[in-house]
Scaffold this motif. Structure first.
Motif, mmCIF file in Angstrom:
data_model
loop_
_atom_site.group_PDB
_atom_site.id
_atom_site.type_symbol
_atom_site.label_atom_id
_atom_site.label_comp_id
_atom_site.label_asym_id
_atom_site.label_seq_id
_atom_site.Cartn_x
_atom_site.Cartn_y
_atom_site.Cartn_z
ATOM 1 N N ILE A 42 9.897 46.662 -6.488
ATOM 2 C CA ILE A 42 9.616 48.090 -6.679
ATOM 3 C C ILE A 42 10.748 48.935 -6.092
ATOM 4 N N ILE A 43 11.169 48.594 -4.855
ATOM 5 C CA ILE A 43 12.269 49.330 -4.232
ATOM 6 C C ILE A 43 13.539 49.230 -5.079
ATOM 7 N N VAL A 101 0.577 62.396 -8.040
ATOM 8 C CA VAL A 101 1.989 62.129 -7.735
ATOM 9 C C VAL A 101 2.831 62.239 -9.014
ATOM 10 N N ASN A 133 -1.171 45.939 -6.095
ATOM 11 C CA ASN A 133 -1.513 46.926 -5.065
ATOM 12 C C ASN A 133 -3.032 47.040 -4.890
ATOM 13 N N ILE A 191 7.072 55.281 -6.809
ATOM 14 C CA ILE A 191 7.060 55.780 -5.432
ATOM 15 C C ILE A 191 5.646 55.684 -4.863
ATOM 16 N N PHE A 192 4.676 56.094 -5.673
ATOM 17 C CA PHE A 192 3.275 55.997 -5.250
ATOM 18 C C PHE A 192 2.926 54.542 -4.913
ATOM 19 N N ILE A 193 3.318 53.632 -5.784
ATOM 20 C CA ILE A 193 2.992 52.220 -5.589
ATOM 21 C C ILE A 193 3.681 51.658 -4.340
ATOM 22 N N ALA A 194 4.924 52.064 -4.124
ATOM 23 C CA ALA A 194 5.657 51.561 -2.952
ATOM 24 C C ALA A 194 4.980 52.006 -1.651
ATOM 25 N N THR A 195 4.502 53.262 -1.602
ATOM 26 C CA THR A 195 3.849 53.723 -0.372
ATOM 27 C C THR A 195 2.583 52.906 -0.113
ATOM 28 N N GLY A 196 1.917 52.455 -1.185
ATOM 29 C CA GLY A 196 0.723 51.638 -1.028
ATOM 30 C C GLY A 196 1.036 50.212 -0.588
ATOM 31 N N MET A 197 2.247 49.765 -0.873
ATOM 32 C CA MET A 197 2.614 48.389 -0.552
ATOM 33 C C MET A 197 3.167 48.222 0.850
ATOM 34 N N CYS A 255 7.441 63.680 -3.977
ATOM 35 C CA CYS A 255 6.462 62.687 -4.463
ATOM 36 C C CYS A 255 5.992 61.790 -3.329
ATOM 37 N N PHE A 256 6.928 61.389 -2.501
ATOM 38 C CA PHE A 256 6.604 60.508 -1.380
ATOM 39 C C PHE A 256 5.582 61.180 -0.460
ATOM 40 N N ALA A 268 2.257 61.373 -2.133
ATOM 41 C CA ALA A 268 1.653 60.036 -2.209
ATOM 42 C C ALA A 268 1.016 59.644 -0.884
ATOM 43 N N VAL A 269 1.724 59.891 0.208
ATOM 44 C CA VAL A 269 1.213 59.521 1.530
ATOM 45 C C VAL A 269 0.004 60.377 1.887
ATOM 46 N N ILE A 305 13.263 51.645 -7.885
ATOM 47 C CA ILE A 305 13.299 53.059 -7.482
ATOM 48 C C ILE A 305 14.691 53.521 -7.034
ATOM 49 N N ALA A 319 2.597 46.000 -10.823
ATOM 50 C CA ALA A 319 2.659 46.645 -9.507
ATOM 51 C C ALA A 319 1.317 47.291 -9.167
ATOM 52 N N ARG A 360 -2.797 60.005 -1.738
ATOM 53 C CA ARG A 360 -3.093 58.688 -2.293
ATOM 54 C C ARG A 360 -3.701 58.768 -3.708
ATOM 55 N N MET A 397 -2.482 58.599 -7.749
ATOM 56 C CA MET A 397 -1.343 58.331 -8.624
ATOM 57 C C MET A 397 -1.081 59.445 -9.631
#
Lengths: 103, 226
Positions: A51-52, A86, B119, B173-179, A73-74, A77-78, A55, B115, A81, A83
């Motif tokens: 995923i990284i 976001v 997750n 990005i959403f998925i990465a924060t969850g991982m 977005c980050f 997202a935090v 991105i 992904a 939560r 999708m």
């Protein structure tokens, strides 16, 4: 062979190799009765690092819009939560930034 | 992990937001496929049987006459090599499934739903059908939008102008924060990011995803002691 025939062979060749990539790692991993510890530690890191890897080049593409939108977005997202939220935030932010509507 | 019709329907529903984003890309793919000289059936066959967006766009780029068949097929293979890593992760989740359930589900595995499902499972979801269900939504929207794009394929639309291209970045990005599992992920993720960035700058195509994933996972294998 006719050009139409060649197109079809190419498309089905693409389909075959793609399906092969989808099942190959699965079959290997499925057939190993006991997975060595180091293999496990390798596999466990795949999802996040893939995923990284998707991105990072999209965000650091030389334009600051993507980076700014990514940070927003980050944070969303935090915080929330969610999708869909976001996604919408990202698209609207990048639209505004690229079309210089805000600054 | 369970495999059921009800689970499949849940997956289909969960896949709708992703499918909406996919449709915009399928539409563009359809339009470009017409420009590249693929007729409706060829474009539709490609979207339905190959069903791997990035490699399909790369193939369009190579679609000239006479058709470089071997080059297109081998490039498709390389672009999709990341699936090998992605599939390996699923073995543990699909342990109790039948052959058709396993190999049917794998056909529908793409970056986004893989992904998403990984997750959800990590956070306690027990629905093994999630991958196939979300994949089916994506498959349906990818095929239909390809069809529409190919039929209408005269005008060009620019997804970048409308910000639609950023849709996927936002999802990832959403998925990465969850991982994120804590500090132990830091080094592997940095290794992955740096490697992917360098590969994307200096090598053509989609090699960078595979390279970053390998570099990051090797780093994790060495540094992760738990």
């Amino acid at each position: 062979m006719t050009p139409e025939m060649n197109s079809l062979i190419t498309i089905f060749g693409m389909a075959a190799v793609t399906y092969f990539t989808r099942i190959f790692g699965f079959v290997l991993s499925d057939r190993m009765s006991t997975v060595p510890d180091c293999v496990n530690r390798f596999l466990i890191n795949i999802p996040g690092t893939i995923i990284i890897s998707i991105i990072v080049p999209q965000i650091f593409n030389g334009k600051k819009e993507a980076l700014i939108a990514a940070v927003i977005c980050f944070m969303v997202a935090v915080r929330f939560r969610n999708m869909v939220l976001v996604m919408i935030t990202g698209v609207i932010t990048i639209y505004f930034l690229r079309n210089h509507i805000l600054f | 992990m369970t495999f059921s019709n009800k689970g499949f329907r849940e997956g289909v529903k969960a896949g709708i937001p992703i499918a909406v984003g996919v449709a915009s890309y399928g539409f563009v793919f359809g339009i470009l496929s017409r420009n590249a000289g693929l007729d409706l059936w060829e474009a539709l066959c490609m979207s339905m049987f190959v069903f791997a967006g990035a490699s399909q766009f790369v193939a369009l780029d190579m679609w000239i006459s006479p058709l470089p068949m071997a080059a297109i097929i081998s490039t498709t293979f390389v672009v999709n090599l990341r699936h090998v890593l992605m599939g390996a992760v699923l073995a543990d989740r699909f342990k109790n499934m039948t052959g058709p359930q396993k190999y049917g589900s794998l056909f529908f595995m793409v970056d986004e739903n893989w992904a998403y499902a990984i997750n959800e499972w990590k956070h306690g979801d027990q629905n093994a059908t999630l991958l196939a269900g979300t994949g089916f939504s994506i498959f349906f929207s990818w095929a239909v939008s390809t069809l529409v794009g190919n039929v209408l394929g005269t005008r060009q639309i620019d997804p970048a102008k409308w910000g639609i291209d950023f849709c996927f970045t936002a999802i990832f990005i959403f998925i990465a924060t969850g991982m994120w599992q804590g500090k132990k992920d830091l080094l592997p993720w940095i290794a992955a990011g740096v490697t992917a960035f360098l590969f994307s700058r200096y090598l053509p195509g989609k090699w960078y995803i595979l390279a970053g994933g390998l570099a990051g996972s090797f780093t994790g294998m060495i540094t992760d002691d738990t």
